[in-house]
Write a protein that holds these residues in place. Structure first.
Motif, mmCIF file in Angstrom:
data_model
loop_
_atom_site.group_PDB
_atom_site.id
_atom_site.type_symbol
_atom_site.label_atom_id
_atom_site.label_comp_id
_atom_site.label_asym_id
_atom_site.label_seq_id
_atom_site.Cartn_x
_atom_site.Cartn_y
_atom_site.Cartn_z
ATOM 1 N N GLY A 68 12.253 10.103 -5.966
ATOM 2 C CA GLY A 68 12.883 11.471 -6.010
ATOM 3 C C GLY A 68 12.268 12.104 -7.330
ATOM 4 N N VAL A 69 11.172 12.051 -7.487
ATOM 5 C CA VAL A 69 10.413 12.941 -8.571
ATOM 6 C C VAL A 69 9.135 13.677 -7.934
ATOM 7 N N ALA A 70 8.813 14.670 -8.770
ATOM 8 C CA ALA A 70 7.397 15.502 -8.339
ATOM 9 C C ALA A 70 6.367 14.569 -8.267
ATOM 10 N N PRO A 71 5.413 14.929 -7.320
ATOM 11 C CA PRO A 71 4.042 14.115 -7.163
ATOM 12 C C PRO A 71 3.519 14.040 -8.375
ATOM 13 N N SER A 72 3.670 15.377 -9.226
ATOM 14 C CA SER A 72 2.981 15.019 -10.385
ATOM 15 C C SER A 72 3.338 14.269 -11.211
ATOM 16 N N THR A 73 4.653 13.933 -11.352
ATOM 17 C CA THR A 73 5.216 12.731 -12.223
ATOM 18 C C THR A 73 4.893 11.476 -11.567
ATOM 19 N N ALA A 74 5.017 11.111 -10.230
ATOM 20 C CA ALA A 74 4.577 9.910 -9.902
ATOM 21 C C ALA A 74 3.149 9.565 -10.159
ATOM 22 N N HIS A 75 2.258 10.636 -10.157
ATOM 23 C CA HIS A 75 0.756 10.640 -10.608
ATOM 24 C C HIS A 75 0.554 10.157 -11.737
ATOM 25 N N ALA B 183 0.901 -1.062 0.049
ATOM 26 C CA ALA B 183 0.001 -0.040 -0.092
ATOM 27 C C ALA B 183 0.929 1.236 0.100
ATOM 28 N N VAL B 184 0.857 2.019 -1.079
ATOM 29 C CA VAL B 184 1.673 3.201 -1.183
ATOM 30 C C VAL B 184 0.937 4.479 -1.362
ATOM 31 N N ARG B 185 1.200 5.371 -0.727
ATOM 32 C CA ARG B 185 0.661 6.867 -0.989
ATOM 33 C C ARG B 185 1.385 7.573 -1.760
ATOM 34 N N LEU B 186 0.758 8.338 -2.774
ATOM 35 C CA LEU B 186 1.480 9.216 -3.812
ATOM 36 C C LEU B 186 2.791 9.965 -3.414
ATOM 37 N N SER B 187 2.632 10.562 -2.147
ATOM 38 C CA SER B 187 3.640 11.462 -1.624
ATOM 39 C C SER B 187 4.943 10.457 -1.254
ATOM 40 N N ASP B 188 4.665 9.423 -0.813
ATOM 41 C CA ASP B 188 5.777 8.267 -0.712
ATOM 42 C C ASP B 188 6.523 7.752 -1.720
ATOM 43 N N ALA B 189 5.574 7.516 -2.661
ATOM 44 C CA ALA B 189 6.195 7.250 -4.059
ATOM 45 C C ALA B 189 6.839 7.807 -4.634
ATOM 46 N N ALA B 190 6.383 9.382 -4.685
ATOM 47 C CA ALA B 190 7.436 10.476 -5.170
ATOM 48 C C ALA B 190 8.645 10.539 -4.585
ATOM 49 N N ALA B 191 8.646 10.378 -3.127
ATOM 50 C CA ALA B 191 9.878 10.544 -2.487
ATOM 51 C C ALA B 191 10.947 9.549 -2.524
ATOM 52 N N GLU B 192 10.438 8.450 -2.729
ATOM 53 C CA GLU B 192 11.031 7.215 -3.048
ATOM 54 C C GLU B 192 11.811 7.239 -4.473
#
Length: 271
Positions: free
Chosen positions: A46-53, A35-44
């Motif tokens: 090293g990209v912007a939340p919009s990119t992870a989205h 289970a992963v939140r968008l903010s955690d994925a972006a941090a993992e």
């Protein structure tokens, strides 16, 4: 001299495709964390939340991720799907293609070819229509069979004992977690499902009315070989605004005609 059983060391590619690497890292993250939140994925990553989205949007589209009510991402049905191990599927796809393209042109909607593997269906091919408002390409997706038109009509081919092995959950079993992907049913749910499949079998087609996607409906019909064994199914996916039009129109007859043509060409394929 005995050969070593160790795999050779895998070296980092000289030319990394960063977007591909990030998508695969997200797949690994979902696999290992669950289970992963968008903010955690972006941090993992090293990209912007919009990119992870945007990366998650592709994983959602291809079935490698699902999203819960709290907007967390979980492994999708495609994550656990092993290889189909069916050598005949390529021939089945190629022989079906011209009939699907002709049907898409005739009915003005997107036509899909699916096979069932356990409780899932895999989309082997999509033939899109030229309509401005249409359902897009589903090739490569893996979805729960009991929620799709093609999956339902293929499940309707099975004996009730086989369906029970796939879906029936004893009443004393604990409820599965919402994001577990467990598609088992309690006895009363299973009985209603068996009745629904019997209706599909009698009608000769199945319907999915917004069960997999809001705003999307579909009609499914079995494709058999000469021996009468179900190879797979075609489904016609339509925007729900045209559902009633097709329900009362010539679509079912057009699908039946396409299936008859397909079955002539795929009749010698053995499952």
């Amino acid at each position: 001299m005995q050969k070593s059983s160790h795999r050779p060391m895998i070296e980092k590619p000289a030319y990394m495709l960063e977007s591909v690497d990030n998508a695969l890292r997200l797949v690994q993250l979902l696999r290992d964390v669950g289970a992963v939140r968008l903010s955690d994925a972006a941090a993992e990553l090293g990209v912007a939340p919009s990119t992870a989205h945007r990366l998650f949007a592709m994983l959602l589209y291809r079935g490698f991720a699902v999203q819960d009510e709290a907007r967390r991402y979980h492994p999708g049905p495609a994550m656990g799907a092993g290889p189909a191990r069916r050598g005949w599927t390529r021939e089945f796809t190629e022989l079906s293609r011209p009939h699907m393209e002709a049907l898409a042109s005739r009915c003005g909607e997107t036509v899909n070819l699916v096979i069932r593997v356990g409780t899932q269906v895999r989309f082997l091919l999509s033939a899109e229509s030229n309509e401005m408002l249409r359902v897009g390409d589903r090739q490569g997706q893996v979805l729960d069979a009991e929620r799709t038109a093609g999956g339902k009509i293929l499940l309707a081919e099975l004996r009730e004992e086989t369906l029970a092995q796939l879906y029936l959950r004893p009443a004393d079993w604990p409820e599965p977690e919402p994001a577990s992907g467990d598609r088992t049913m309690l006895p009363e749910q299973f009985e209603a499902f068996v009745r629904e499949l019997a209706g599909c079998r009698q009608a000769g087609f199945a319907i999915n009315l917004q069960q997999t996607e809001v705003g999307i409906a579909a009609f499914g019909m079995v494709v058999r070989n000469r021996a009468g064994a179900a190879l797979g199914a075609i489904s016609v996916s339509i925007p729900v605004v045209r559902y009633q039009q097709h329900l009362r129109g010539p679509l079912i007859a057009q699908m039946q005609s396409a299936v008859r043509g397909m079955e002539v060409d795929v009749g010698d394929i053995e499952v």
